[in-house]
Scaffold this active site. Structure first.
Site, PDB file in Angstrom:
ATOM      1  N   GLY A   1       0.815  -1.210   0.000  1.00  0.00           N
ATOM      2  CA  GLY A   1       0.000   0.000   0.000  1.00  0.00           C
ATOM      3  C   GLY A   1       0.845   1.254   0.000  1.00  0.00           C
ATOM      4  N   TYR A   2       1.891   1.254   0.806  1.00  0.00           N
ATOM      5  CA  TYR A   2       2.778   2.412   0.889  1.00  0.00           C
ATOM      6  C   TYR A   2       3.472   2.660  -0.447  1.00  0.00           C
ATOM      7  CZ  TYR A   2       6.421   5.527   2.681  1.00  0.00           C
ATOM      8  OH  TYR A   2       7.256   6.610   2.894  1.00  0.00           O
TER       9      TYR A   2
END
Length: 267
Positions: free
Chosen positions: A171-172
């Protein structure tokens, strides 16, 4: 040089072009780490600071003290950017309180370390909301006024994972890749309107966000071994880049991702 009595505009000295006197800057995620370091740097260069963080103290915060020590004004707000409503509420309030905002440093960010097979929808949504969605809403709303005035500076905080995939942070990595593209998209739209949009891509900086890596007995030595500078960075290592991108010295810099990484990307 202009002759005595000439109406020719005086050319600013190179050091004066890095000054931010009379400017107002919003710094998100400013309570600690990179955000606090950038807020302090902009204040030392002459800007008044508007700070926002999900846990920022109403008064007496470390970032407020740093800004006041620099002789500048500070106004703090407490909003949690995991909530889209909170982001909208903040933009409305800050634009009402400060009709002119010259600089936006979109630093607020989060990460969740989890293998992709175990990375839930909720984890993904939380990281995207803070790291990418809030950045767009803030830059769109504050940027609109900058475009109307014909002047402004927007600085996103990207990442080495704007270029690379990372490990255990899907996600990051996706969100920071999005920040890189958002930087370029807004630079393309607003470059001829007096608004410069750029990003700083920090390397491995010793902050709370990176503590799990720095404390990992296997990952930490491997990371340091790849960095030509031979060390982790500090928030202070990013201050010069932020002042440059916020100042008139960078008026012809647009759509750039400026790596401050000790040489990591050169390897």
């Amino acid at each position: 040089m202009a002759k005595p009595g000439s109406t020719t505009t005086k050319i600013m000295s190179i050091l004066d072009r890095f000054r931010l006197d009379g400017k107002v800057a919003v710094v998100t995620g400013c309570r600690r780490g990179i955000g606090m370091g950038l807020a302090a740097a902009l204040a030392e260069a002459g800007a008044d600071i508007i700070g926002v963080s999900k846990s920022l103290e109403p008064t007496g915060s470390d970032v407020e003290k740093a800004v006041l020590r620099a002789g500048r004004k500070f106004r703090g707000y407490q909003y949690d950017f995991r909530s889209r409503k909170a982001v909208h509420d903040f933009t409305k309030r800050v634009m009402a309180d400060f009709p002119v905002i010259d600089i936006l440093v979109a630093n607020a960010g989060t990460t969740i370390r989890k293998a992709a097979t175990e990375h839930s929808d909720e984890m993904w949504d939380e990281v995207m909301e803070v790291n990418l969605n809030s950045q767009f809403v803030l830059s769109r709303d504050l940027g609109r006024r900058m475009v109307e005035r014909g002047a402004g500076k927007i600085i996103f905080i990207a990442s080495l994972l704007s270029f690379q995939g990372g490990i255990l942070v899907p996600g990051y990595a996706a969100s920071k890749g999005g920040v890189a593209q958002l930087t370029k998209a807004l630079a393309n739209e607003w470059g001829d309107k007096g608004v410069q949009v750029n990003a700083i891509a920090p390397g491995y900086i010793a902050t709370e966000l990176c503590a799990p890596l720095k404390n990992d007995p296997e990952r930490n030595p491997a990371i340091v071994a790849r960095i030509p500078a031979g060390r982790w960075g500090t928030p202070e290592d990013l201050q010069g880049a932020a002042v440059f991108l916020a100042s008139p010295a960078s008026d012809y810099v647009n759509g750039t991702l400026l790596t401050v990484d000790g040489g990591w990307m050169a390897r």
